[in-house]
Design a protein around this motif. Structure first.
Motif, PDB file in Angstrom:
ATOM      1  N   ILE A 280       8.484   2.950   4.564  1.00 50.96           N
ATOM      2  CA  ILE A 280       7.076   2.623   4.389  1.00 50.96           C
ATOM      3  C   ILE A 280       6.299   3.900   4.631  1.00 50.96           C
ATOM      4  N   SER A 281       5.633   4.359   3.589  1.00 56.00           N
ATOM      5  CA  SER A 281       4.910   5.624   3.654  1.00 56.00           C
ATOM      6  C   SER A 281       3.518   5.402   3.064  1.00 56.00           C
ATOM      7  N   GLY A 282       2.520   5.431   3.932  1.00 62.45           N
ATOM      8  CA  GLY A 282       1.164   5.139   3.466  1.00 62.45           C
ATOM      9  C   GLY A 282       1.098   3.706   2.984  1.00 62.45           C
ATOM     10  N   GLU A 283       0.733   3.515   1.722  1.00 59.78           N
ATOM     11  CA  GLU A 283       0.664   2.177   1.139  1.00 59.78           C
ATOM     12  C   GLU A 283       1.792   1.941   0.148  1.00 59.78           C
ATOM     13  N   GLU A 284       2.888   2.683   0.297  1.00 60.67           N
ATOM     14  CA  GLU A 284       4.026   2.551  -0.607  1.00 60.67           C
ATOM     15  C   GLU A 284       5.288   2.183   0.161  1.00 60.67           C
TER      16      GLU A 284
ATOM     17  N   ILE B 196       7.275   0.908  -4.613  1.00 61.79           N
ATOM     18  CA  ILE B 196       6.468  -0.291  -4.797  1.00 61.79           C
ATOM     19  C   ILE B 196       5.185  -0.121  -4.008  1.00 61.79           C
ATOM     20  N   HIS B 197       4.051  -0.328  -4.659  1.00 63.78           N
ATOM     21  CA  HIS B 197       2.779  -0.294  -3.947  1.00 63.78           C
ATOM     22  C   HIS B 197       2.708  -1.563  -3.102  1.00 63.78           C
ATOM     23  N   ILE B 198       2.514  -1.432  -1.810  1.00 59.38           N
ATOM     24  CA  ILE B 198       2.584  -2.560  -0.880  1.00 59.38           C
ATOM     25  C   ILE B 198       1.545  -3.634  -1.201  1.00 59.38           C
ATOM     26  N   HIS B 199       0.412  -3.260  -1.750  1.00 61.23           N
ATOM     27  CA  HIS B 199      -0.604  -4.256  -2.087  1.00 61.23           C
ATOM     28  C   HIS B 199      -0.219  -5.103  -3.299  1.00 61.23           C
ATOM     29  N   THR B 200       0.866  -4.745  -4.004  1.00 58.32           N
ATOM     30  CA  THR B 200       1.337  -5.578  -5.120  1.00 58.32           C
ATOM     31  C   THR B 200       2.398  -6.580  -4.667  1.00 58.32           C
TER      32      THR B 200
ATOM     33  N   PHE C  97      10.458  -4.922   9.920  1.00 61.78           N
ATOM     34  CA  PHE C  97      10.155  -4.457   8.570  1.00 61.78           C
ATOM     35  C   PHE C  97       8.989  -5.249   7.970  1.00 61.78           C
ATOM     36  N   THR C  98       9.082  -6.581   8.024  1.00 58.52           N
ATOM     37  CA  THR C  98       8.013  -7.401   7.451  1.00 58.52           C
ATOM     38  C   THR C  98       6.711  -7.257   8.234  1.00 58.52           C
ATOM     39  N   ASP C  99       6.800  -7.100   9.564  1.00 55.99           N
ATOM     40  CA  ASP C  99       5.590  -6.888  10.362  1.00 55.99           C
ATOM     41  C   ASP C  99       4.856  -5.614   9.934  1.00 55.99           C
ATOM     42  N   GLU C 100       5.609  -4.554   9.664  1.00 61.48           N
ATOM     43  CA  GLU C 100       4.994  -3.293   9.219  1.00 61.48           C
ATOM     44  C   GLU C 100       4.314  -3.466   7.856  1.00 61.48           C
ATOM     45  N   LEU C 101       4.955  -4.216   6.959  1.00 54.27           N
ATOM     46  CA  LEU C 101       4.335  -4.460   5.647  1.00 54.27           C
ATOM     47  C   LEU C 101       3.073  -5.307   5.790  1.00 54.27           C
ATOM     48  N   LEU C 102       3.117  -6.291   6.687  1.00 56.67           N
ATOM     49  CA  LEU C 102       1.950  -7.159   6.901  1.00 56.67           C
ATOM     50  C   LEU C 102       0.762  -6.408   7.494  1.00 56.67           C
ATOM     51  N   LYS C 103       1.007  -5.338   8.239  1.00 58.97           N
ATOM     52  CA  LYS C 103      -0.095  -4.520   8.764  1.00 58.97           C
ATOM     53  C   LYS C 103      -0.890  -3.902   7.614  1.00 58.97           C
TER      54      LYS C 103
END
Length: 151
Positions: free
Chosen positions: A72-76, A88-92, A133-139
């Motif tokens: 996870i790097s920035g929003e990717e 993958i752009h995390i907002h998608t 992993f999912t917690d970091e994406l949810l942030k």
């Protein structure tokens, strides 16, 4: 933040056995060791030409084992499995759910996460710590629907 792939009890040993059999087969063809040539798939003739096939495949397996991770790097979200790379752009990302799907994917375990992103894209991955992993994406994207199996 980097998350390495979980090494499963099925896929990982299979990769190791294939690697050992290929190494033994290659060794048998190069050194002309009779006892090693009894291994299924070992070449019994002039097998030095087979090294041009087995050595790159062995290198690929080692690369997959050593370099399968999710970053996870920035929003990717960057997914790497040897030479295979996804970004993958995390907002998608729309949803993440637990899965045991054996479809080919950048994962060393069948204990996987199915990630649905964009309109219809799916990728299966196997981070060691699925919750972190999912917690970091949810942030980054709190709109992701998450469904992890309870053990």
């Amino acid at each position: 933040m980097r998350f390495y792939s979980k090494k499963g009890k099925v896929l990982f040993p299979i990769l190791i056995v294939v690697l050992i059999l290929m190494a033994a087969s290659s060794l048998a063809s190069v050194m002309d060791l009779e006892f090693l040539q009894r291994i299924p798939g070992a070449d019994s003739g002039n097998g030095q030409g087979s090294l041009f096939v087995t050595v790159p495949i062995m290198a690929l397996i080692i690369w997959l084992i050593a370099a399968t991770y999710y970053e996870i790097s920035g929003e990717e979200l960057k997914i790497a499995a040897g030479p295979i790379r996804y970004t993958i752009h995390i907002h998608t990302i729309r949803s993440i759910e637990a899965s045991k799907n054996p479809i080919s994917s950048p994962a060393l375990s069948l204990d996987r996460l199915r990630i649905d992103y964009n309109q219809s894209n799916v990728v299966y991955i196997s981070p060691k710590d699925k919750k972190e992993f999912t917690d970091e994406l949810l942030k980054i994207n709190p709109n992701i629907r998450v469904h992890l199996e309870k053990k």
